[in-house]
Every structure is written in structure tokens, then in C-alpha cells.
Design a protein around this motif. Structure first.
Motif, PDB file in Angstrom:
ATOM      1  N   MET A   1       0.968  -1.090  -0.047  1.00  0.00           N
ATOM      2  CA  MET A   1      -0.154  -0.002  -0.022  1.00  0.00           C
ATOM      3  C   MET A   1       0.774   1.191   0.137  1.00  0.00           C
ATOM      4  N   GLU A   2       0.696   2.112  -0.678  1.00  0.00           N
ATOM      5  CA  GLU A   2       1.498   3.221  -1.309  1.00  0.00           C
ATOM      6  C   GLU A   2       1.315   4.471  -0.395  1.00  0.00           C
ATOM      7  N   ASN A   3       1.234   4.091   0.898  1.00  0.00           N
ATOM      8  CA  ASN A   3       1.119   5.306   1.858  1.00  0.00           C
ATOM      9  C   ASN A   3       2.152   6.400   1.725  1.00  0.00           C
TER      10      ASN A   3
ATOM     11  N   ALA B   1       8.500  -1.618  -7.534  1.00  0.00           N
ATOM     12  CA  ALA B   1       8.334  -0.845  -8.661  1.00  0.00           C
ATOM     13  C   ALA B   1       6.810   0.035  -8.650  1.00  0.00           C
ATOM     14  N   HIS B   2       5.697  -1.105  -8.401  1.00  0.00           N
ATOM     15  CA  HIS B   2       4.172  -0.526  -8.427  1.00  0.00           C
ATOM     16  C   HIS B   2       4.243   0.642  -7.448  1.00  0.00           C
ATOM     17  N   GLU B   3       4.445   0.248  -6.312  1.00  0.00           N
ATOM     18  CA  GLU B   3       4.150   1.106  -5.102  1.00  0.00           C
ATOM     19  C   GLU B   3       5.024   2.404  -5.135  1.00  0.00           C
TER      20      GLU B   3
ATOM     21  N   ALA C   1       5.902   3.923  -7.981  1.00  0.00           N
ATOM     22  CA  ALA C   1       5.418   4.627  -8.856  1.00  0.00           C
ATOM     23  C   ALA C   1       3.878   5.254  -8.412  1.00  0.00           C
ATOM     24  N   HIS C   2       3.583   4.749  -7.479  1.00  0.00           N
ATOM     25  CA  HIS C   2       2.245   5.475  -6.789  1.00  0.00           C
ATOM     26  C   HIS C   2       2.589   6.754  -6.180  1.00  0.00           C
ATOM     27  N   GLN C   3       3.759   6.673  -5.959  1.00  0.00           N
ATOM     28  CA  GLN C   3       4.374   8.075  -4.876  1.00  0.00           C
ATOM     29  C   GLN C   3       4.054   9.231  -5.988  1.00  0.00           C
TER      30      GLN C   3
ATOM     31  N   ASN D   1      -4.921   6.200 -10.546  1.00  0.00           N
ATOM     32  CA  ASN D   1      -4.025   5.553  -9.584  1.00  0.00           C
ATOM     33  C   ASN D   1      -3.372   4.097 -10.195  1.00  0.00           C
ATOM     34  N   GLU D   2      -4.237   3.089 -10.256  1.00  0.00           N
ATOM     35  CA  GLU D   2      -3.990   1.977 -10.492  1.00  0.00           C
ATOM     36  C   GLU D   2      -3.181   1.467 -11.818  1.00  0.00           C
ATOM     37  N   GLY D   3      -3.809   2.115 -12.806  1.00  0.00           N
ATOM     38  CA  GLY D   3      -3.381   1.908 -14.120  1.00  0.00           C
ATOM     39  C   GLY D   3      -2.036   2.380 -14.447  1.00  0.00           C
ATOM     40  N   PHE D   4      -1.766   3.640 -13.867  1.00  0.00           N
ATOM     41  CA  PHE D   4      -0.600   4.358 -13.920  1.00  0.00           C
ATOM     42  C   PHE D   4       0.720   3.480 -13.058  1.00  0.00           C
ATOM     43  N   ALA D   5       0.273   2.992 -11.825  1.00  0.00           N
ATOM     44  CA  ALA D   5       1.177   2.517 -11.138  1.00  0.00           C
ATOM     45  C   ALA D   5       1.540   1.061 -11.769  1.00  0.00           C
ATOM     46  N   THR D   6       0.833   0.541 -12.521  1.00  0.00           N
ATOM     47  CA  THR D   6       0.775  -0.718 -13.364  1.00  0.00           C
ATOM     48  C   THR D   6       1.553  -0.468 -14.607  1.00  0.00           C
TER      49      THR D   6
ATOM     50  N   SER E   1      -9.204  -1.665 -13.756  1.00  0.00           N
ATOM     51  CA  SER E   1      -8.268  -0.454 -13.372  1.00  0.00           C
ATOM     52  C   SER E   1      -6.889  -0.860 -13.416  1.00  0.00           C
ATOM     53  N   TYR E   2      -6.538  -2.216 -13.053  1.00  0.00           N
ATOM     54  CA  TYR E   2      -5.110  -2.400 -12.879  1.00  0.00           C
ATOM     55  C   TYR E   2      -4.615  -2.677 -14.491  1.00  0.00           C
ATOM     56  N   SER E   3      -5.111  -3.785 -15.138  1.00  0.00           N
ATOM     57  CA  SER E   3      -4.509  -4.152 -16.452  1.00  0.00           C
ATOM     58  C   SER E   3      -5.005  -3.411 -17.484  1.00  0.00           C
TER      59      SER E   3
ATOM     60  N   ARG F   1      -2.120  -8.997  -6.652  1.00  0.00           N
ATOM     61  CA  ARG F   1      -2.442  -7.741  -7.465  1.00  0.00           C
ATOM     62  C   ARG F   1      -1.847  -6.674  -6.139  1.00  0.00           C
ATOM     63  N   THR F   2      -0.736  -5.962  -6.453  1.00  0.00           N
ATOM     64  CA  THR F   2      -0.531  -5.244  -5.381  1.00  0.00           C
ATOM     65  C   THR F   2      -1.340  -3.880  -5.251  1.00  0.00           C
ATOM     66  N   ASN F   3      -1.416  -3.222  -4.132  1.00  0.00           N
ATOM     67  CA  ASN F   3      -2.583  -2.280  -4.201  1.00  0.00           C
ATOM     68  C   ASN F   3      -1.866  -0.908  -4.557  1.00  0.00           C
TER      69      ASN F   3
HETATM   70 ZN   LIG Z   1      -1.612   0.070  -6.672  1.00  0.00          ZN
END
Ligand SMILES: [Zn+2]
Length: 852
Positions: A294-296, A323-325, A327-329, A346-351, A406-408, A850-852
Motif C-alpha cells: 500500500m503506497e502510503n 516498482a508499483h508502490e 510509481a504510486h508516489q 492511480n492503479e493503471g498508472f502504477a501498473t 483499473s489495473y490491467s 495484485r499489489t495495491n
Molecule cells: Zn497499486
């Protein structure tokens, strides 16, 4: 209400009933994304700063806190404000000058009277003292008789709507604010939160107070507090300090998971053109986390299951998760989706950036393969569950938006935009989008406008079809070479059903034509239902390809002969081409020439993903001779993921040869996961003959206990066993379900008792006693196993337990008990339930992966 054609006057405010909104539904196949249109909640106040003082009581599972909000009024004349607040007992509310304010607790809300009418622009600061008894949001971990190995930890989880369970606040991503927390933690535990550590001081009573302050605005769902005892791994990315926290006993594993972080930060800064936006980056590995990560803000929480030893590194890696978390930053934390229906921002971009890093670090082939896998995930959700608009204003629960759309699909839509614009323009647009919207909530329009302004393109057509509509093109392609006219005709038809949700798509498509002399590429626009393209081609082409780099999210039905596909499998110089050929050859796999060529390519193919596909195509045959040849390849196969495919294929073909090979694999293969799959395959082909192998494997430790779990599954495989055999198996399972064993083994043992323990008092008693376990995962597994056991003697215990349980997201004991009772009463079809349980388990696995 949306049908009303007149403005409504609500509480003195003019609210438009929005007659212009379309009545169309946003999805099909699920009610989750239908229903009324939603907007972010309207606000009378802008929340500017949140200051929290808190301490935790592990025994009571409670939080004592004082939260101080500083807000600015949007308008005159407001006398009260409402906050989100669940399971919180408010002790008092006071203004900054100490005057008490009135308050009222409503369902899910706290209403605070301000004592006077607001004036637009006025700042108000008030504090709420409370005790929370959170069912969600704060997770207490501690050792117990039942799970002595659990560390003393607390971690919080805000996304999507959990912060309100322990902090009364305006809990919605449409508002950004600075935050600071003062956490009191018992020594020697430490507390980690967002922003900068301002101080950590002993408080005189065996506790310390940690003061963290986040000076840049973020949002409530990103607030994190973690308390525990940790070892720290340190590094730098330029001037940014990097830390990774683990339980001390896992400290040796940290570098393997986090050593690439600095390189990732450099790479993401370079690609986005925007510096890492926070003063530090911490990654904290916690026990029992519900997700992958979780990208806190500046303080990502990770499931400690991502840590792994050298042997596990043959099969698993933390690279994608890290890398995913990270990228969420930028995407999620610096710019944040304004409402949950915009989750793809959020999720499409991080993925997408996770995949981009794979391209940078592992190369193009791996990235193409990862994109292919993403396409499969999205298409399976689309075809088996539902289709929805990527950006939607119709949804019921934010949890439902953490899906493969959202993700893929989100990731693949960005890949397509990159393909349409080219790298230079695409990344220039990304930079403008981040710069312009930094520290702000965003919606799809913000992204589109930035992309258009940075590139001069007009992109409404792209966003309309890929983001504001559902589905994807299904292309039927046929090519014909006319010897007389010396030309090649390529017919392209879009066969998807066009409706309110799914359009005809308009995309530039590359067609590539390989002749003996050269390969020529043509970019054409496909936008109509049917197109015919004609190209002068002097000789019969050796290979015709449609979208050869697989940029477009699609289904492709391209009719080609066996010979065409065999040629493509051998001579395509790209992974997509060879993968496509290996897959499409499935319909010809019975032919001897095809089998021979597939085996020849299995030995020669350089990319493991294509070899894996060849094995999977061949394994459709379930033939002894094929199994023998696959077994021969096994010894030479360097990639464990391909060996896993082979081992699974052997599990489909009975015979001494499969049994012998699988036993050898179990003995010798260096990969934990290959061994685990080989055990399961052996269980299938050897039946009761595999029991001794399973018992032997119970002694073998492995990453996430995959080997022991497979062994337990094999032991309990036969649900018709009786007599001495059953007695022995049940005894073993009972012992494996005890607290001395790791959690995954205990869960597998409960599952096994449900299966193999039919009619056994010992199995029944063990599972019934397990209903009182403190760990909800253990309880749920025991409940499901009692349902499987089907013994009516379990009913009173299940009924009694039902009164004590509360619903929990993802794995809900209340629902599990209802199902188990139905099942025991014979009300439900057992096959249906098996399917449901399997689906639930798959969903949990996906959620974890699936990472958050
Ligand atoms: Zn995520």
C-alpha cells in the motif's frame, strides 16, 4: 431523483438535478457498476491540516486519540460540519480557544456544531477527543498461545474508506491536506508515519512519542501509522534517504527485495521529468498484511511475504511490487484520483510504470510478455465477470474498483496512448500532467487536457473509446495473396457487438508483410466495421502480421494455415509473433509434423515465455509419448516457470514414467515451486501411492511453505478414505493444524480435515474447537472445512459462533458460517459451493498478488 427536470432547493443551496446525464448503464454482467451517478461529496469546508495524537491498546484493540482539524469555510452561514466516523466514541469537541462545541453521533458520521455562522475564507481549528474500537483501519498483531510467532505490531490501512474507523475526518480523496501525527508507542517499539520525523522522545512511562509531519498535502486514505520492532536496511537515491524495515529475524532478506529501489527512483524521475516528490522513502514490511502493498505517502506498507531467500528467487521477485508502490508516489500520492470511479488514474498508472521498469531492467521481451499477461487478466474479467467503463461514475463500493479493469486495462490503455503518440510526446504529456496537477486531486479530463496541450493532439476520440466506453475490439482478419494481380488483400472486420457500452474502435494498426527479400510495414487506420486493404506484393508472403508488437488491447482471430504458423513460430524475430504462433498452433497440435516442430522449437526457443506456451500447447494432447518427451526436456530447461508447466503436464498423463520423473523432480529440483507442483502432479497420477512422498515432503521448509502445503493437500486428496488409513491421515492433519506450524500449513491442514475427515470425531472436534481461534483467517478456514465435512453435529457450534462474528471485508466469517450451515443442511449444491470456495480462494490469491 435524477429524473427530475427541475432544480431542487436543498437546505438553501441550489442543487442541479442534472437532467443532461445519460440514463444509460455503465456496465454489463454485474450490478456493481450500475445504479445512480455519483459525485465526490460536496463540502462546506476545505480541510487544511490534520493533527493527530494517538496511542494504542493491544489488549482492548482500541485507539485513544485527539484529532485537531484546521478547516477553511467555502461559504458564509454554515453552522455545523460533518465528518466520517465509524466505531468511534467521542469524548468531547473543543474550539482552539478551549470553548466546548456541541456534537452529535449519526450513523457513520459525526456532526459538530460550530457555535456561530461561518464566514467565507474563515479558518476554524477544533479538536475531537475520542476512543475508537476499530473493526477496520487499525490492525493489531500480537503473539498468543494460538500463534506464538506473531510479532507485536500495529499497522493501519486507509484505502479505500478505513481511516474513518480510527480518525474522525473528511475521508475522501477529493480533499488534500497536510497531516502530522504524534504516536505514543511502548519501548522498545518504534512508530513510523508519513513525512519527516520531527522528534522521538521518551515519555517517562516506558513509552516514547514519535512526532511525524507531512508538510506537502496528501489525502486521508494515505495516512499510515506502523508500530513494531524492526531492523532497518538503508540506501540513498541521490539525496533521498531510503529505508526498508523488516522484523529483525528477516533482516538478511531485505537487500534482495529492495536493492533496486534507488535505480527505480532515478528511472521514474527521468521518465516522468518530475523529481521524487517526498523528503524520504520508506518501505515497511509488516506481518499479516491483507494486500501485497500500500503506497502510503513516503512510507509504503508491504506484506512481509514479499521477502524471500535466494532459492525462492528462482520463482519470485519483489521487483514488480516495489516498482508499483514506488510509481504510486507520483501517481496516486502526488496526483490522486478525485473519486474512486477514477481509480485507473492511480492503479493503471502504477501498473504501467511497473511494466515500464521491467522494460528498462529486464528488456523488451519481458515487458511484451508482461503486457500479454495483463491483457489475459483483463479479458478474462471482461468475458467471465463484467464489462464496465474504465472511468465510471456508477459504482457501489470502492473495493469493487480494485479490479482488472483499473489495473490491467488501465496499464494497457496507457501503453496504447504511448504507441499512438510515440515516446517523446507521450512522456512530455505525462510531465505536464504531473507538474500541473501536483498535490491535487485529478480526474480523467485533467490527464486528457495535459496530454493534448503537451502534444498538440486532439485526443477525445481515444479517451471516448478506451476510457469512457467499455470493451475492446475483436478483429477478424483474413489475408489473401492474388498471384495473378501480384497483390495482397487484408480484410479486417470488427466483430464485437456494438452497443451503448462498446463502440466500434478507431485505431492505427501496423500490418507487416514478410517476403523473402524484406519485411515491409504499413500503418493503416481501422475504424469501420469492415476494411479491405490491398498492397502490391510480388511473391506469396512468408508471414503476414496484424499489430505485430501487440500494442492494441484486442482479441484477434487471424485465420492462418498450419504452415504459416509453423513458419512464424520459427522465424518471427519477436516474442509476440512466436507466442501468437505457439498459441494458435493448438488447433493443429494433433498432427505429427506440428508436434515435431514444437519440440524442435522447445529446444531452440530463446525466450522462456514462448517455451512455456509451447509446453502448454503440447500438454493439451495428454499423450504418453508427449509426456515422455517433455520429461526429457525437463532436465535441460533452465527456467523454473517452464519446468512448472511441464510438471503440471505430467500430472495429466498417468503411467510409471510420469511417476518416476515427478519423484526425481521432488528429490532434485532446486525450485521450491517446481517441487510443490510436482507433488501435486504426483498426487494426481499416483493417488494413494503418493502418500509416502507427501509425508516425506512434510519435513521440507520452503518459501511461503509451498512444499508443505502441497504435501498436506496430497495427503488429504482422497475424500473417500476410511479405517486405519483415514485415522492416520486425520492424526497427522490434526497435528499439522496446531500452533507450532506455520500459518499456511495450518490452513491447509484444516482444509484437509474437511476433506479427508468425513465421519471422524477427531476431525470434527478439531475443526469445531478452531472456531474459537483468534485469527480470522484460521476461523474462516475451519468454518469452510466444517461445511465440507457436512456433519450436522457441527451446527450448534457454528450457530453459537455466528452471534460473535462481525463481517470483515474479503474474508467474511459471517458469510462463511451461513454457507457452511446451508451446506450441512444439504440446501446448496456441493459443486456450486466448491466452485465458490475455489473462486474465493483465487480472488484472495489475486488480491495478494495484485499489489495495491
Ligand atoms: Zn497499486
Amino acid at each position: 431523483m435524477t429524473n427530475l427536470r427541475m432544480p431542487l432547493l436543498v437546505a438553501g443551496v441550489l442543487v442541479c438535478a442534472c437532467p443532461s446525464y445519460p440514463a444509460a448503464q455503465d456496465s454489463r454482467g454485474s450490478d456493481k457498476f450500475n445504479g445512480p451517478l455519483r459525485d465526490p461529496p460536496r463540502r462546506d469546508f476545505d480541510f487544511i491540516h490534520l493533527r493527530l495524537e494517538c496511542s494504542f491498546d493491544w489488549e482492548a484493540g482500541s485507539v485513544d486519540g485527539t484529532v485537531t482539524h484546521t478547516v477553511r469555510a467555502f461559504r458564509d452561514g454554515v453552522r455545523a460540519l460533518e465528518l466520517d466516523s465509524i466505531d468511534i466514541d467521542v469524548r468531547g469537541v473543543t474550539l482552539s480557544d478551549g470553548r466546548p462545541l456541541s456534537f452529535e453521533t449519526l450513523p457513520g458520521r459525526l456532526r459538530v456544531g460550530l457555535g456561530a455562522e461561518s464566514r467565507r475564507g474563515e479558518e476554524i481549528t477544533f479538536s475531537i477527543a475520542y476512543r475508537a474500537q476499530p473493526r477496520l483501519g487499525v490492525y493489531f498483531r500480537k503473539p498468543s498461545i494460538d500463534s506464538p510467532g506473531t510479532p507485536m505490531q500495529i499497522w493501519t490501512q486507509g484505502e479505500a474508506e478505513e481511516a474513518r474507523h480510527w480518525i474522525p475526518c473528511f475521508d475522501h480523496p477529493s480533499d488534500k491536506l497536510t497531516t502530522e501525527v504524534f504516536v505514543r508507542a511502548p519501548r522498545p517499539l518504534i512508530a513510523i508515519s508519513n513525512g519527516r520525523l520531527i522528534s522521538s522522545k521518551p515519555a517517562g512511562d516506558d513509552t516514547s512519542i514519535f512526532h511525524w509531519r507531512q508538510d506537502e498535502p496528501h489525502t486521508t486514505y494515505l495516512i499510515s501509522v506502523i508500530v513494531g520492532e524492526f531492523s532497518v536496511w538503508k540506501d540513498w537515491a541521490g539525496k533521498i534517504p531510503l529505508k526498508a524495515y523488516t522484523q529483525p529475524r528477516l533482516a538478511d532478506l531485505a537487500a534482495r527485495s529492495f536493492a533496486l529501489t534507488a535505480d527505480m527512483i532515478d528511472y521514474f524521475q527521468m521518465k516522468t521529468g518530475v523529481l521524487y516528490p517526498w523528503p524520504r522513502y520508506d518501505q515497511i514490511c509488516v506481518s499479516g498484511f491483507r494486500f501485497g502493498g500500500m503506497e502510503n505517502t513516503a512510507a509504503t506498507t508491504l506484506n512481509e511475504r514479499t521477502l524471500h531467500d535466494e532459492r525462492a528467487a528462482l520463482d519470485v521477485s519483489s521487483r514488480g511490487l516495489v516498482a508499483h508502490e514506488l510509481a504510486h508516489q507520483w501517481f496516486g500520492d502526488l496526483v490522486t484520483c478525485k473519486d474512486w470511479g477514477e481509480m485507473w488514474l492511480n492503479e493503471g498508472f502504477a501498473t504501467f510504470f511497473e511494466n515500464l521498469y521491467a522494460e528498462h531492467h529486464l528488456g523488451w521481451d519481458e515487458a511484451v510478455y508482461a503486457r500479454d499477461e495483463r491483457g489475459k487478466k483483463y479479458r478474462s474479467e471482461d468475458s467471465e465477470e463484467y464489462r464496465r467503463r474504465l472511468s465510471t461514475r456508477r459504482w457501489r463500493n470502492p473495493v469493487d474498483l480494485f479490479d482488472s479493469h483499473s489495473y490491467s486495462k488501465g496499464c494497457l490503455v496507457l501503453s496504447m496512448l504511448r504507441y499512438v503518440l510515440g515516446d517523446d510526446l507521450f512522456f512530455a504529456g505525462i510531465e505536464l500532467y504531473l507538474e500541473r496537477n501536483a498535490y491535487r486531486p485529478v480526474e480523467t479530463a485533467d490527464f486528457r487536457i495535459a496530454m493534448e496541450e503537451a502534444t498538440g493532439e486532439s485526443l477525445g476520440w481515444f479517451f471516448d473509446q478506451w476510457v469512457h466506453s467499455g470493451g475492446h475490439p475483436q478483429y477478424k482478419v483474413q489475408s489473401r495473396w492474388d498471384a495473378q494481380a501480384r497483390s495482397l488483400q487484408i480484410e479486417v472486420e470488427q466483430t464485437q457487438e456494438v452497443d451503448h457500452l462498446t463502440p466500434l474502435f478507431r485505431m492505427p494498426v501496423v500490418l507487416s508483410i514478410a517476403q523473402s527479400s524484406a519485411v515491409t510495414e504499413h500503418k493503416v487506420w481501422v475504424s469501420e466495421k469492415k476494411h479491405t486493404f490491398t498492397f502490391p506484393v510480388a511473391e506469396r508472403p512468408r508471414m503476414v502480421r496484424f499489430d505485430p508488437q501487440d500494442w492494441i488491447l484486442k482479441e484477434l482471430d487471424f485465420e492462418r494455415t498450419r504452415e504459416d504458423l509453423l513458419y512464424q513460430l520459427e522465424f518471427a524475430d519477436d516474442v509476440t509473433g512466436r507466442l501468437e504462433a505457439a498459441r494458435d498452433l493448438e488447433k493443429f497440435v494433433g498432427a505429427e509434423t506440428v508436434k515435431a516442430k514444437l519440440f524442435e522449437r522447445l529446444a531452440a526457443e530463446p525466450f522462456w515465455g514462448v517455451r512455456g506456451q509451447i509446453v502448454s500447447t503440447l500438454s493439451e494432447l495428454k499423450e504418453a509419448r508427449v509426456a515422455r518427451m517433455l520429461a526429457a526436456h525437463l532436465k535441460k530447461e533452465p527456467k523454473s516457470k517452464v519446468r512448472r508447466e511441464i510438471v503440471k503436464a505430467l500430472g495429466e498423463v498417468e503411467g510409471e514414467e510420469s511417476v518416476g520423473t515427478l519423484r526425481e523432480v521432488i528429490r532434485l529440483d532446486p525450485s521450491y515451486y517446481v517441487v510443490a507442483d510436482a507433488l501435486k502432479a504426483l498426487g494426481k497420477v499416483a493417488g494413494a501411492g503418493a502418500r509416502a512422498d507427501a509425508i516425506g515432503a512434510l519435513a521440507r521448509a520452503s518459501h511461503r511453505e509451498v512444499i508443505r502445503v502441497a504435501a498436506v493437500d496430497v495427503l488429504a486428496m482422497d475424500d473417500l478414505m476410511t479405517g486405519e488409513v483415514q485415522k492416520d491421515v486425520v492424526e497427522r492433519l490434526v497435528s499439522l493444524s496446531g500452533p507450532a506450524n506455520p500459518l499456511p500449513v495450518r490452513l491447509a491442514a484444516f482444509r484437509g480435515l474437511g476433506k479427508a475427515g468425513k465421519g471422524s470425531d477427531e476431525a470434527l472436534n478439531t475443526l469445531t474447537e478452531a472456531l474459537e481461534k483468534s485469527d480470522v483467517t484460521l476461523r474462516c478456514e475451519a468454518i469452510e472445512a466444517l461445511g465440507e465435512l457436512g456433519d450436522p453435529r457441527a451446527v450448534p457450534a457454528l450457530e453459537k459462533r455466528r452471534g460473535k462474528e462481525i463481517p470483515v471485508v474479503f474474508r467474511d466469517p459471517v458469510e462463511a458460517i451461513a454457507k457452511a450451515l446451508d451446506r450441512i443442511a444439504g440446501k446448496t449444491d456441493v459443486d456450486d459451493l466448491r466452485k465458490e470456495v475455489r473462486e474465493l480462494r483465487e480472488k484472495l490469491e489475486t488480491l495478494e498478488k495484485r499489489t495495491n
